[in-house]
Scaffold this motif. Structure first.
Motif, short mmCIF file in Angstrom:
data_model
loop_
_atom_site.label_atom_id
_atom_site.label_comp_id
_atom_site.label_asym_id
_atom_site.label_seq_id
_atom_site.Cartn_x
_atom_site.Cartn_y
_atom_site.Cartn_z
N ARG A 85 0.73 -1.45 -0.02
CA ARG A 85 -0.02 0.00 -0.05
C ARG A 85 0.89 1.11 -0.08
O ARG A 85 0.69 2.36 -0.86
CB ARG A 85 -0.92 -0.03 1.27
N ALA A 86 1.75 1.36 0.78
CA ALA A 86 2.80 2.46 1.04
C ALA A 86 3.58 2.58 -0.46
O ALA A 86 3.66 3.90 -1.03
CB ALA A 86 3.65 2.43 2.02
N VAL A 87 3.79 1.45 -1.08
CA VAL A 87 4.71 1.77 -2.43
C VAL A 87 3.84 2.21 -3.41
O VAL A 87 4.10 3.19 -4.21
CB VAL A 87 5.42 0.45 -2.91
N ASP A 88 2.40 1.69 -3.51
CA ASP A 88 1.43 2.29 -4.42
C ASP A 88 1.38 3.73 -4.13
O ASP A 88 1.24 4.44 -5.27
CB ASP A 88 0.16 1.31 -4.24
N ASP A 89 1.33 4.10 -3.04
CA ASP A 89 1.05 5.44 -2.87
C ASP A 89 2.26 6.25 -3.17
O ASP A 89 2.08 7.54 -3.63
CB ASP A 89 0.75 5.69 -1.27
N ALA A 90 3.36 5.90 -2.91
CA ALA A 90 4.61 6.41 -3.27
C ALA A 90 4.62 6.70 -4.80
O ALA A 90 5.23 7.94 -5.52
CB ALA A 90 5.76 5.84 -2.63
N ARG A 91 4.29 5.68 -5.50
CA ARG A 91 4.52 5.66 -6.83
C ARG A 91 3.41 6.64 -7.64
O ARG A 91 3.73 7.24 -8.55
CB ARG A 91 4.32 4.05 -7.55
N GLU A 92 2.17 6.77 -6.89
CA GLU A 92 1.46 7.86 -7.28
C GLU A 92 1.43 8.90 -6.78
O GLU A 92 0.54 9.81 -7.18
CB GLU A 92 -0.21 7.11 -7.01
N ARG A 93 2.57 9.35 -5.86
CA ARG A 93 2.88 10.54 -5.65
C ARG A 93 1.87 11.36 -4.53
O ARG A 93 1.80 12.35 -4.17
CB ARG A 93 2.86 11.56 -6.78
N ARG A 94 1.28 10.13 -3.67
CA ARG A 94 0.32 10.46 -2.75
C ARG A 94 1.33 10.69 -1.38
O ARG A 94 0.93 11.50 -0.48
CB ARG A 94 -0.74 9.75 -2.47
N VAL A 95 2.48 10.01 -1.23
CA VAL A 95 3.43 10.39 -0.16
C VAL A 95 4.70 10.57 -1.17
O VAL A 95 4.96 9.93 -2.23
CB VAL A 95 3.41 8.96 0.62
N ASP A 96 5.73 11.04 -0.40
CA ASP A 96 6.86 11.47 -1.00
C ASP A 96 8.13 10.67 -0.69
O ASP A 96 9.40 10.80 -1.20
CB ASP A 96 7.16 12.83 -0.64
N GLY A 97 7.89 9.70 0.27
CA GLY A 97 8.84 8.80 0.79
C GLY A 97 8.44 7.73 1.70
O GLY A 97 7.30 8.01 2.18
N ILE A 98 9.11 6.72 2.01
CA ILE A 98 8.70 5.84 3.01
C ILE A 98 9.84 5.52 4.02
O ILE A 98 11.27 5.35 3.41
CB ILE A 98 8.29 4.42 2.14
N ALA A 99 9.56 5.26 5.20
CA ALA A 99 10.13 4.89 6.17
C ALA A 99 9.56 3.51 6.94
O ALA A 99 8.40 3.84 7.32
CB ALA A 99 10.35 6.02 7.32
N THR A 100 10.42 2.62 6.90
CA THR A 100 9.83 1.29 7.30
C THR A 100 10.12 0.78 8.57
O THR A 100 11.37 0.89 8.85
CB THR A 100 9.97 0.20 6.28
N ALA A 101 9.41 0.19 9.30
CA ALA A 101 9.69 -0.12 10.75
C ALA A 101 10.06 -1.82 10.36
O ALA A 101 9.70 -2.35 9.29
CB ALA A 101 8.41 -0.39 11.70
N PRO A 102 10.73 -2.46 11.24
CA PRO A 102 11.30 -3.98 10.73
C PRO A 102 10.23 -4.90 10.67
O PRO A 102 9.09 -5.04 11.03
CB PRO A 102 12.12 -4.31 12.13
N ILE A 103 10.49 -5.78 9.51
CA ILE A 103 9.71 -7.01 9.25
C ILE A 103 10.51 -8.23 9.63
O ILE A 103 11.58 -8.26 10.13
CB ILE A 103 9.29 -7.06 7.94
N ASN A 104 9.71 -9.44 9.82
CA ASN A 104 10.51 -10.67 10.26
C ASN A 104 10.78 -11.59 9.06
O ASN A 104 9.63 -11.82 8.41
CB ASN A 104 9.61 -11.13 11.25
N LYS A 105 11.69 -11.86 8.74
CA LYS A 105 11.84 -12.62 7.38
C LYS A 105 11.42 -14.00 7.66
O LYS A 105 10.89 -14.61 6.50
CB LYS A 105 13.43 -12.65 7.22
N GLU A 106 11.39 -14.52 8.93
CA GLU A 106 10.76 -15.84 8.94
C GLU A 106 9.24 -15.85 8.83
O GLU A 106 8.56 -16.77 8.14
CB GLU A 106 11.13 -16.41 10.44
N ALA A 107 8.92 -14.82 9.43
CA ALA A 107 7.08 -14.50 9.02
C ALA A 107 6.80 -14.45 7.77
O ALA A 107 5.92 -14.85 7.20
CB ALA A 107 6.71 -13.30 9.87
#
Length: 315
Positions: A85-107
């Motif tokens: 969702r965040a990437v879609d909004d960034a590509r559509e210029r609804r947001v200007d950048g993304i800062a991501t909290a951590p994901i879990n690779k095993e999840a």
């Protein structure tokens, strides 16, 4: 009779330049069972963050149903969908950048997702041909030539074309960080940078040719330098950035010198993306004790890279 008085021309209205708006930064909550939702919310409310950008938290709509500290494929899927969702909004210029909290690779793996982390997922979502992970701090900057693979696989993954591409990408991207002509140093893979083939041949067959090819293109790059001293030399100011051959070679010195301050930046994307320098911390999730400083640093850097924007369109 005298001529009628001429009326004075009305004063010209002062032209007021439109005020640039603050960049909108999406903050993704990461794995909903980890500390991500907590540090995302605290970063979004931080006064320093609010001064430079408009933070927007992206999180699963049903966040409450994920038990804190519990690994699950369901949580991995929710984290993935939030990133999309965040990437879609960034590509559509609804947001200007993304800062991501951590994901879990095993999840992610439990959810049946093929990506090992944000970096390769974001490359897939944006169609980026070559990306690299850089850790940026005032103490040290490190770019990784290989990322989340087993140590035994590193010599096979470290090829001359891939290393050339990473060095060139680093030289192209570093001016965004205020380094117009970055001094790039490349770490050796083996002890003593191979000691002229005594302790390994990758320096001679891969790293030296890649450096030579990049130097012919005008890139200020040197090496391979022994891994046990190169980071100290960079920290003292001899180099602007180090290209490390594998994950722990680069991240141990960064986290020793700048844990909590360093920001993970994905180079080579068509959008701004930053992240924290730590993991999901399931052991303290849900207790309200997670330190948000790395998340705050990631948002601040994303806002800086995005820069001020033109005035918002009239609605």
């Amino acid at each position: 009779m005298g001529a009628a008085p001429v009326a004075a021309a009305p004063a010209a209205a002062a032209v007021v330049a439109p005020t640039p708006r603050k960049p909108r930064i999406a903050i993704t909550a990461g794995d909903p069972a980890g500390i991500g939702p907590e540090i995302a919310a605290r970063a979004a409310a931080d006064s320093c963050v609010l001064e430079v950008c408009e933070p927007i938290v992206y999180a699963p709509p049903d966040l409450h149903r994920f038990a804190a500290g519990v690994l699950s494929g369901e949580a991995g899927r929710a984290a993935y969908e939030t990133i999309v969702r965040a990437v879609d909004d960034a590509r559509e210029r609804r947001v200007d950048g993304i800062a991501t909290a951590p994901i879990n690779k095993e999840a992610f793996r439990l959810a049946g997702l093929p990506w090992s982390g944000h970096t390769d997922l974001l490359a897939h979502l944006t169609g980026a041909q070559h990306v690299a992970m850089m850790f940026h701090s005032s103490a040290l900057r490190v770019v990784l030539a290989t990322v989340h693979i087993a140590l035994a696989e590193v010599p096979l993954a470290l090829t001359q074309p891939s290393l050339e591409a990473t060095i060139a990408l680093t030289a192209r991207e570093l001016p965004r960080f205020g380094l117009a002509n970055p001094r790039i140093a490349v770490a050796g893979l083996n002890p003593h940078a191979g000691e002229h083939g005594l302790f390994g041949r990758e320096e001679g067959t891969v790293i030296v040719p890649a450096i030579a090819a990049c130097r012919t293109r005008g890139i200020d790059v040197s090496g391979p330098w022994p891994g046990d001293t190169i980071f100290l030399r960079a920290h003292r100011g001899e180099f602007d950035v180090v290209v490390a051959c594998y994950h722990d070679q680069g991240l141990i010195p960064v986290k020793l010198l700048a844990f909590g301050e360093a920001v993970n930046v994905t180079l080579g994307l068509p959008l701004v993306r930053t992240s924290v320098d730590h993991g999901t911390a399931f052991d303290i999730a849900g207790r309200g004790v997670a330190d948000p400083q790395s998340m705050i640093a990631a948002v601040l850097l994303a806002a800086k890279l995005a820069g001020p924007k033109g005035p918002a369109p009239r609605t």
